[in-house]
Design an enzyme around this catalytic site. Structure first.
Site, short mmCIF file in Angstrom:
data_model
loop_
_atom_site.label_atom_id
_atom_site.label_comp_id
_atom_site.label_asym_id
_atom_site.label_seq_id
_atom_site.Cartn_x
_atom_site.Cartn_y
_atom_site.Cartn_z
N SER A 141 -43.48 49.52 83.09
CA SER A 141 -42.30 49.99 82.36
C SER A 141 -41.14 49.00 82.38
CB SER A 141 -41.82 51.33 82.94
OG SER A 141 -41.52 51.20 84.31
N ASP A 180 -31.87 55.15 85.27
CA ASP A 180 -32.36 56.44 85.75
C ASP A 180 -32.66 56.27 87.23
OD1 ASP A 180 -34.82 55.13 85.85
OD2 ASP A 180 -35.59 56.06 84.03
N HIS A 212 -35.43 52.99 87.00
CA HIS A 212 -35.30 51.79 86.18
C HIS A 212 -33.87 51.25 86.09
CE1 HIS A 212 -38.80 54.13 84.69
NE2 HIS A 212 -39.39 52.95 84.77
#
Length: 361
Positions: free
Chosen positions: A47, A335, A338
């Site tokens: 990610s 978040d 991340h």
């Protein structure tokens, strides 16, 4: 009063100096890239570098909804797990200037010209261990490498065999993953932890990394940048769930990250010595930890929680439609897992410096 004003101006100027130096470096970076015939950027990983490949997969590991992307061009979610751009987007911008983002290879909006300039095969929740990707039904590294072969076939049809070989040989390949192998696999699932000690698992992951790099080399890749894992123990979700204290980093997780990064660097040195492949390592661990411990150096304020929701546990689907902080640019984390695009820009700057020294140097 006058002294306060002059002092403030002096502090402001000192704060701007790195930005001014960085602005001057851009021309040098692009000159070096052109001199070294850098053709495109090809990306593999999780990610941290997935611009939206997971959007088309049957997985719940997605970020193609608000508030993700609120600071992206047009304020739209793309599948990037951040408020805006990723480090690889900023690297492309720094090296080429005319490329502001690296698109997802599986995107329905991918244009033929994108193939020439570079794409990302990365998939959120993936890792060096195939099991890690399988647990979340995302693209494993072997699958990403398979798409790399599809990319090469498409490129050959588009520009011819010789040009395709030239583009891939002079591409800058970026790999960024490893966090999920520990946080979503080893420490949560009973499979690998029964097979390996933590140190043995690190060695297993490094052996997988080495095999993947050899596959990239066989396809034609000759320039590689590997991004190390960040201080996992400082992620808000780890602090909250595993540490029991949202204000303190979990030391055991950070020690694993540091140890693993050291092993990656040793393996890269071996690969360079045996194949002649040019490699660079980006120490995301030291960089993120520095930002957490000395936020004022980077113009940051909040280091212990994310901008989305409570900032302590939300990421991915649990961040969907949540309220956010007023200014993500002052946060290390977007978040609970991340980074913000501000932090990604800081990582990108470090990556470009590393490329200049070890790949172009």
């Amino acid at each position: 009063m006058g002294m306060r004003v002059s002092l403030a101006v002096g502090v402001t100027f000192l704060g701007l100096m790195p930005l001014l130096l960085r602005a001057m470096d851009v021309a040098q970076v692009r000159s070096l890239a052109a001199k070294n015939n850098v053709t495109c950027i090809l990306v593999f990983g999780d990610s941290s570098v997935d611009p939206g490949n997971n959007n088309v997969l049957h997985t719940n590991m997605k970020g193609n909804f608000l508030p993700y992307g609120m600071d992206f061009f047009g304020g739209r979610p793309t599948g990037r797990f951040s408020d805006g751009r990723l480090a690889t987007d900023f690297i492309a911008d720094a090296i080429f200037g005319y490329r502001k983002i690296i698109p997802a290879f599986l995107s329905s909006n991918l244009k033929p010209t994108d193939l020439v300039h570079g794409v990302s095969f990365a998939s959120a929740a993936s890792g060096y261990d195939e099991l890690t990707a399988n647990l979340s039904s995302v693209l494993s590294i072997p699958k990403q490498l398979e798409y790399f072969m599809h990319y090469k076939i498409k490129l050959r049809k588009l520009v011819g065999g010789g040009n395709a070989e030239h583009i891939i040989r002079n591409a800058l390949i970026i790999m960024s993953m490893g966090t999920n192998d520990f946080l979503q696999n080893y420490y949560l699932e009973p499979i690998r932890s029964k097979e390996y000690t933590v140190e043995e698992y690190e060695n297993f992951l490094v052996s997988r990394l080495a095999d993947n790099i050899k596959d990239m080399y066989r396809v034609g890749g000759r320039r590689l940048v590997v991004v190390g894992v960040p201080p996992m123990g400082c992620m808000p979700v780890v602090r909250s769930i595993f540490g029991g204290n949202s204000n303190t980093c979990v030391d055991t997780y950070n020690k694993v990250a540091s140890s693993f990064n050291s092993k990656i660097q040793k393996e890269l040195a071996t690969i360079t010595a045996t194949t002649g492949m040019k490699t660079a390592f980006v120490d995301a661990y030291a960089l993120v930890l520095d930002a957490i411990n000395h936020p004022q150096k980077f113009g940051l304020l909040e280091t212990s929680k994310g901008c989305c929701g409570s900032g302590t546990v939300e990421y991915g689907d649990s961040c969907r439609g949540m309220s956010t902080c007023k200014d993500p640019s002052k946060y290390v984390f977007w978040d609970a897992v991340h980074p913000t695009q501000t932090m990604y820009k800081i990582i990108a700057d470090e990556a470009v410096d590393s490329v200049n020294q070890h790949v172009f140097g």
